[in-house]
Design an enzyme around this catalytic site. Structure first.
Site, PDB file in Angstrom:
ATOM      1  CD1 TRP A   1      -8.023  -1.229   9.739  1.00 35.31           C
ATOM      2  CD2 TRP A   1      -9.343   0.432   9.037  1.00 35.31           C
ATOM      3  NE1 TRP A   1      -8.540  -1.606   8.521  1.00 35.31           N
ATOM      4  CE2 TRP A   1      -9.349  -0.600   8.069  1.00 35.31           C
ATOM      5  CE3 TRP A   1     -10.108   1.581   8.808  1.00 35.31           C
ATOM      6  CZ2 TRP A   1     -10.092  -0.522   6.883  1.00 35.31           C
ATOM      7  CZ3 TRP A   1     -10.849   1.661   7.626  1.00 35.31           C
ATOM      8  CH2 TRP A   1     -10.829   0.620   6.681  1.00 35.31           C
TER       9      TRP A   1
ATOM     10  CD  GLU B   1      -3.009  -1.050   2.253  1.00 39.12           C
ATOM     11  OE1 GLU B   1      -2.740  -0.453   3.307  1.00 39.12           O
ATOM     12  OE2 GLU B   1      -4.106  -1.564   2.021  1.00 39.12           O
TER      13      GLU B   1
ATOM     14  CD  GLU C   1      -4.078  -6.098   2.623  1.00 40.43           C
ATOM     15  OE1 GLU C   1      -4.783  -5.405   3.386  1.00 40.43           O
ATOM     16  OE2 GLU C   1      -2.857  -5.945   2.522  1.00 40.43           O
TER      17      GLU C   1
ATOM     18  CG  PHE D   1      -9.065  -6.434  19.251  1.00 38.75           C
ATOM     19  CD1 PHE D   1      -9.519  -7.609  19.856  1.00 38.75           C
ATOM     20  CD2 PHE D   1      -8.256  -5.577  19.982  1.00 38.75           C
ATOM     21  CE1 PHE D   1      -9.184  -7.906  21.172  1.00 38.75           C
ATOM     22  CE2 PHE D   1      -7.927  -5.862  21.301  1.00 38.75           C
ATOM     23  CZ  PHE D   1      -8.389  -7.042  21.903  1.00 38.75           C
TER      24      PHE D   1
HETATM   25  C1  GAL Z   1      -4.314  -2.964   4.948  1.00 42.36           C
HETATM   26  C2  GAL Z   1      -2.877  -3.432   5.089  1.00 42.36           C
HETATM   27  C3  GAL Z   1      -2.778  -4.695   5.888  1.00 42.36           C
HETATM   28  C4  GAL Z   1      -3.620  -4.583   7.128  1.00 42.36           C
HETATM   29  C5  GAL Z   1      -5.031  -4.278   6.737  1.00 42.36           C
HETATM   30  C6  GAL Z   1      -5.977  -4.183   7.912  1.00 42.36           C
HETATM   31  O1  GAL Z   1      -4.370  -1.605   4.707  1.00 42.36           O
HETATM   32  O2  GAL Z   1      -2.294  -3.635   3.830  1.00 42.36           O
HETATM   33  O3  GAL Z   1      -1.435  -4.916   6.221  1.00 42.36           O
HETATM   34  O4  GAL Z   1      -3.103  -3.561   7.923  1.00 42.36           O
HETATM   35  O5  GAL Z   1      -5.077  -3.067   6.081  1.00 42.36           O
HETATM   36  O6  GAL Z   1      -7.286  -3.864   7.479  1.00 42.36           O
END
Ligand code: GAL
Ligand code: ZN
Length: 668
Positions: free
Chosen positions: A317, A156, A309, A359
């Site tokens: 987050w 990213e 992903e 989490f």
């Molecule tokens: C993405 C990242 C991953 C992980 C994920 C969590 O932005 O590439 O390493 O942090 O978010 O949602």
């Protein structure tokens, strides 16, 4: 030489399924269980080593590859392909400790520390050298490993740094662009506020300043930051390609991510891959996600892409992390397949016990494999085998939407008429009515070849170069239908306002022009020429028809009786201009009229609300994002590849259900 792409990965495997695998967080006994569980879940691709730099190189130049050898051997033994990462996204503490200048500096001059991730200055010499050295070491060691199927560079990309080294790199970039200071001063408009530069050493990144910073300096900074990160990516990529010419190289994108101009990065990728974390609980999310997928397909030039992903359930987050209800992970994953993804991967395989993401949901939750969630993951992985035939298939579209990063950067800066008119929001507003009708849309860059499209929509291109404007005009002259949204064509490549009645480079083809941008304090009533009223909001313009027909006018206030939406026959085509922000129903009706002008129809005449319809190859995907069970009439019978059942006349979809109908060729 033709580069290997998605096909190299899917040829033997069908659709890819898997996730980020971080075995360094677990004792080796767990790895064995992981591999067995992966097999049972149909996992055929894992991304390994994204955050392993400190494990792989505990001291500068001293490598520890033994554990990674064993992980790759284990994967190969279970016929699971590895997307092996170059771990440059998260340097080990020793880099920042020994070379503090590798740590990034924010715009206020503060250096950021290690202790998290992404702490690097993209322009730093030691960082660039150390990146290349770990990349070379990995390439040398694993070039011939049977598990190696793809390289994953960094993670990213998106870091910026305002330090003195970055400033020097910025100056180098500016010298290449402008040649001399006089040209830079001209481009940046430095006669304004006494900003004239007399020496290159005076030129700096846009650092924290007392008031609004020069917009062209900022625009060039965005351009530079994207290029500088790209240079880092290309350095690693070239090392990898030299060692393994047959292995595709990618880095994972982040959808509409502002800091990096993915159009300029796309050609550097062998595979376009993306990370996608749809916002739960927002009714616009299905459309926004679809739009993001369509962007990826656009970046891939219409070819398949990889969902690198996504989350099986809640992320960690957001402030309040809603989980995914049963069926949602499957629905979202199949949405990506429908829109051209040939691989569906998750962050991450096994939920971490420690660290900042403990989490965050995973394919194997903390509670283990004997869980509802893991059962869903496993069932999904298995059912994807039934969809193998869609791998490689295109998603045909007759409609294109134009979106450009440069215009996005230029538009969304301080000191403009309204910060409520934003590039991605405009794009989404115009996208929604097409999404709701099941009309497929390609997302294309300014200047793209438009000849394959019957309808081209430009929701907003604040910055529009002469050549790109000429291409839009030529498209209409040649018979295309064009829709242009407000505040477009306002500035040139230097972000200087084009003088004259606006939009200067498009007013001829639009047969309309304007003289004032008028952000609105409250909603404004408008009237279609047929008599029906609708509401517009946020933005209005003082316009005049110069040959165009007025399709809608403002119906109240100072603009009452003035044009709001215009339509112009020009050459063999039609051009529309929309000088306001119509409410969704009005945009839907506008989209309907433009589609009629273009002679484009969706795959289904009566698509119930909440149902997404997309055709990929011969398969019609129907996805129910709504909360109620719906009956979807289908024009042709077909076999649902997910269930094997034959459908005729209609399909019934419960909430979150999906059908993937291979449509039968009508009997001769
Ligand atoms: C993405 C990242 C991953 C992980 C994920 C969590 O932005 O590439 O390493 O942090 O978010 O949602
Ligand atoms: Zn720096």
């Amino acid at each position: 030489m033709v580069r290997p792409g998605m096909r190299a990965l899917t040829e033997r495997r069908g659709l890819l399924f898997g996730g980020d695998y971080n075995p360094e967080q677990w004792p080796e006994q767990v790895w064995r269980e992981d591999a067995e569980l992966m097999r049972a879940a149909g996992v055929n691709l894992v991304t390994v080593g994204v955050f392993s730099w400190a494990r792989l190189e505990p001291e500068p130049g001293k490598h520890d590859f033994g554990w990674l050898d064993r992980v790759l051997d284990l994967m190969a033994g279970h016929d699971i392909a590895v997307d092996l990462a170059v771990p440059t996204a998260s340097p080990p503490p020793w880099l920042g400790h020994r070379w503090p200048e590798t740590l990034p500096v924010d715009e206020g001059g503060h250096r950021l520390w290690y202790g998290s991730r992404n702490q690097f200055c993209p322009s730093s010499g030691p960082y660039r050298e150390r990146s290349q050295s770990i990349t070379t070491a990995l390439a040398e060691r694993y070039a011939d490993h049977p598990a190696l199927a793809m390289w994953h560079v960094g993670n990213e990309y998106g870091e910026v740094c305002h330090c003195d080294v970055s400033a020097e790199a910025f100056r180098g970039w500016l010298r290449a662009r402008y040649g001399d200071l006089a040209t830079l001063n001209e481009a940046w408009g430095t006669t304004f506020w006494s900003q004239g530069y007399g020496d290159w050493a005076e030129v700096v990144p846009p650092r924290r300043a007392p008031y609004i910073i020069n917009p062209t300096q900022r625009l060039d900074w965005w351009r530079f930051c994207s290029d500088e990160l790209r240079a880092h990516f290309r350095e690693q990529r070239d090392i990898l390609r030299a060692h393994t010419p047959d292995i595709p190289v990618t880095t994972n994108f982040m959808g509409f991510f502002k800091r990096v101009d993915y159009w300029s990065w796309a050609a550097d990728q062998d595979v376009i891959s993306n990370d996608c974390y749809p916002e739960p609980g927002n009714p616009l999310t299905p459309a926004r996600t679809a739009l993001t997928h369509d962007l990826m397909r656009g970046l891939a030039g219409g070819r398949p892409w990889l969902l690198m992903e996504q989350a099986t359930s809640a992320v960690n987050w957001r402030a309040h992390n809603l989980p995914k209800p049963p069926g949602q992970l499957r629905l979202e994953s199949l949405q990506a397949v429908a829109r051209g993804a040939d691989g569906l991967c998750y962050f991450q395989w096994r939920a971490s016990r420690f660290g900042a993401e403990r989490f965050h949901a995973a394919m194997v939750p903390h509670a283990g494999p004997d869980t509802r969630l893991h059962a869903e993951v496993r069932a999904h992985g298995q059912e994807l085998r039934g969809l193998a035939e869609v791998a490689g298939e295109p998603v045909p579209a007759r409609v294109a939407m134009v979106f450009g990063w440069e215009s996005w950067w230029a538009l969304e800066d301080r000191g403009r008429p309204s910060d409520r008119l934003n590039a991605v929001d405009q794009l989404l507003d115009y996208y929604v009515p097409f999404f709701e009708r099941g009309v497929s849309v390609d997302v294309v860059p300014p200047g793209a070849d438009l000849s394959a499209y019957a309808l081209v929509v430009v929701p907003n291109l604040f910055l529009l170069g002469d050549r790109d404007a000429a291409a839009l005009t030529a498209y209409v002259q040649g018979g295309g239908v064009l829709v242009v949204g407000p505040f477009s064509g306002v500035v040139d490549e230097n972000s200087h306002v084009r003088t004259g009645r606006f939009p200067v480079p498009l007013r001829e083809v639009l047969g309309a022009s304007g003289e004032e941008w008028l952000p609105a304090g409250q909603p404004v009533r408008c009237r279609w020429s047929g008599g029906l009223d609708f509401e517009a909001h946020t933005w209005t313009e003082l316009l005049r028809a110069d040959g165009a027909e007025v399709v809608a006018e403002f119906a109240e206030g100072d603009l009452a009786g003035r044009p709001a939406i215009l339509r112009h026959r020009s050459g063999a085509g039609v051009a529309w201009y929309v000088g306001t922000m119509p409410e969704p129903a009005a945009l839907a009706s506008l989209a309907g009229r433009a589609l009629a002008d273009a002679g484009v129809r969706g795959p289904l005449p009566d698509l119930p609300a909440g149902v997404e319809a997309v055709r990929r190859g011969t398969v019609l995907f129907l996805l129910n994002h709504g909360a109620t069970t719906v009956r979807v009439p289908i024009p042709k019978p077909g076999v649902d590849l997910l269930t094997g059942a034959r459908a005729e006349g209609h399909v019934t979809l419960t909430p979150r259900a999906v059908a993937a109908l291979r449509q039968e060729v009508p009997a001769a």
